[in-house]
Scaffold this motif. Structure first.
Motif, PDB file in Angstrom:
ATOM      1  N   ASP A 109       0.837  -1.202   0.000  1.00 13.66           N
ATOM      2  CA  ASP A 109       0.000   0.000   0.000  1.00 13.66           C
ATOM      3  C   ASP A 109       0.875   1.256   0.000  1.00 13.66           C
ATOM      4  O   ASP A 109       0.553   2.265  -0.640  1.00 13.66           O
ATOM      5  CB  ASP A 109      -0.903   0.020   1.232  1.00 13.66           C
ATOM      6  N   GLU A 110       2.003   1.194   0.733  1.00 16.24           N
ATOM      7  CA  GLU A 110       2.873   2.361   0.839  1.00 16.24           C
ATOM      8  C   GLU A 110       3.497   2.720  -0.511  1.00 16.24           C
ATOM      9  O   GLU A 110       3.603   3.891  -0.867  1.00 16.24           O
ATOM     10  CB  GLU A 110       3.966   2.108   1.881  1.00 16.24           C
ATOM     11  N   TRP A 112       2.250   1.897  -3.466  1.00 11.07           N
ATOM     12  CA  TRP A 112       1.170   2.372  -4.326  1.00 11.07           C
ATOM     13  C   TRP A 112       0.841   3.828  -4.025  1.00 11.07           C
ATOM     14  O   TRP A 112       0.626   4.628  -4.931  1.00 11.07           O
ATOM     15  CB  TRP A 112      -0.083   1.501  -4.126  1.00 11.07           C
ATOM     16  N   ASP A 113       0.791   4.174  -2.747  1.00  7.55           N
ATOM     17  CA  ASP A 113       0.488   5.554  -2.381  1.00  7.55           C
ATOM     18  C   ASP A 113       1.590   6.502  -2.868  1.00  7.55           C
ATOM     19  O   ASP A 113       1.309   7.612  -3.331  1.00  7.55           O
ATOM     20  CB  ASP A 113       0.337   5.675  -0.865  1.00  7.55           C
ATOM     21  N   ARG A 116       1.323   7.029  -6.573  1.00  5.37           N
ATOM     22  CA  ARG A 116       0.058   7.629  -7.023  1.00  5.37           C
ATOM     23  C   ARG A 116       0.271   9.022  -7.597  1.00  5.37           C
ATOM     24  O   ARG A 116      -0.387   9.436  -8.539  1.00  5.37           O
ATOM     25  CB  ARG A 116      -0.936   7.685  -5.846  1.00  5.37           C
ATOM     26  N   ARG A 129       5.592  13.437  -0.516  1.00  8.77           N
ATOM     27  CA  ARG A 129       4.871  12.902   0.637  1.00  8.77           C
ATOM     28  C   ARG A 129       5.514  13.374   1.943  1.00  8.77           C
ATOM     29  O   ARG A 129       6.742  13.416   2.067  1.00  8.77           O
ATOM     30  CB  ARG A 129       4.836  11.372   0.590  1.00  8.77           C
ATOM     31  N   TRP A 300       9.584   8.246  -3.458  1.00  6.48           N
ATOM     32  CA  TRP A 300       9.522   7.759  -2.080  1.00  6.48           C
ATOM     33  C   TRP A 300      10.637   8.304  -1.196  1.00  6.48           C
ATOM     34  O   TRP A 300      10.669   8.035  -0.003  1.00  6.48           O
ATOM     35  CB  TRP A 300       9.580   6.238  -2.109  1.00  6.48           C
TER      36      TRP A 300
END
Length: 343
Positions: A109-110, A112-113, A116, A129, A300
């Motif tokens: 999930d991390e 993918w976020d 995004r 982020r 990231w």
């Protein structure tokens, strides 16, 4: 590694790229709902799998048919559904070759976020982020430490093999594992080097998992655990081997060189540094994986990327180091390098 086919850019190819996330979503759902475990236990119809997983029969029926369309499951539109031996060994929890846990790392999930808003990261030149892979205590690294240990074994074995000529004459070597995560690199070497001990450094939330792995491997009495920032902790110049594994791509070339210099300062005379990670080639289409991973680092981290061979050589030189041996891991996109101080 895998070479992308030199296929022409067509609508069909672009459509395939646009929809491939659905395949990832189906694999994640199958694992998280427990469909593969249910099929592996002998439940063969949508109704049986729904009962075994506690999910609604309609959802299970549609998921099973989509997984069948992908070839992960076998059966007709109304079942019965089965797994072949390959799928069973890789996707059923508890099987010796279980690989399904990697979905929480490679398709987490991390990640993918983070991806995004890749366009935003491209415009800014780094992560947009507030919480990312460099944030102290980031919970993703707990999942990473739990999930990737078994996949690390071949790489850790190759590192141990490259270190054999050096380690043959050393008694009770002291190992320092920076950003140790699961700890498999340090634990593999500790088992192979008689009398050795390992100091594991990472965030406190990760070290709880590392400690459990040490206990599981019977190494708790040969390991110690030091929480903190690997750039700031100075544990003294008495370590025979310092491990810097799968971390350099999180930082800029300059910051990576600083980390290597900090690692070198903690070496005993004649000590070595073991480095593991991606290396980017000059032809992205011939070796795409490092370049695709580099984009994840763009989204990231603040300044991370997969560095080229030339960049690695500059880092080593800036830290007063040189490569003694280097190899690529067969079947995996990782390079293993043993460094020593330059004469």
């Amino acid at each position: 590694m895998t070479t992308l086919e030199a296929a022409p850019v067509t609508r069909e190819r672009l459509y395939r790229m646009m929809r491939v996330y659905k395949e990832t979503s189906l694999l994640r759902a199958g694992l998280r709902v427990g469909v593969f475990d249910a099929l592996g236990a002998g439940h063969a119809t949508a109704a049986e799998v729904a009962e075994a997983t506690g999910a609604e029969p309609r959802g299970i029926r549609l998921l099973l048919n989509a997984l069948t369309a992908l070839g992960l499951v076998h059966g007709g539109a109304d079942g019965p559904y089965t797994l072949d031996e390959g799928a069973k060994s890789l996707l059923v929890t508890g099987e010796p070759g279980f690989y399904g846990g990697m979905v929480d790392v490679v398709a987490s999930d991390e990640e993918w976020d983070a991806m995004r808003d890749l366009a935003g990261a491209v415009r800014q030149g780094g992560s947009v982020r507030d919480v990312n892979a460099e944030t102290p205590g980031y919970h993703y690294w707990e999942t990473f430490a739990r999930s990737v240990g078994p996949v690390t074994v071949p790489t850790a074995g190759l590192l141990a093999e490259l270190l054999e000529p050096w380690s043959a004459g050393r008694e009770a070597p002291r190992i320092l594992d920076l950003a140790c995560g699961h700890g498999i690199y340090g634990f593999t070497l500790t088992r192979r080097l008689p009398g050795s001990t390992v100091t594991c450094v990472d965030w406190p939330n990760v070290l709880a998992i590392t400690r459990q792995h040490a206990q599981d491997q019977g190494l708790a009495d040969r390991a110690r655990f030091v929480p903190g920032d690997m750039f700031e902790l100075d544990l003294g110049a008495g370590h025979d081997l310092v491990l810097v594994t799968n971390v350099l791509h999180h930082f800029s070339e300059q910051r990576s060189a600083e980390l290597l210099a900090h690692a070198a300062a903690q070496l005993a005379p004649g000590g070595r540094i073991g480095v593991v990670g991606f290396v980017a080639g000059d032809a992205p289409a011939d070796d795409p994986e490092p370049h695709l991973f580099s984009v994840l680092m763009l989204a990231w981290t603040e300044a991370g990327e997969v560095h080229t061979t030339a960049a690695h050589e500059r880092m080593y030189a800036a830290a007063g180091l040189e490569a003694e041996a280097t190899r690529q891991v067969p079947g995996l996109p990782f390079h293993v390098t043993v460094l020593r101080r330059k004469p």
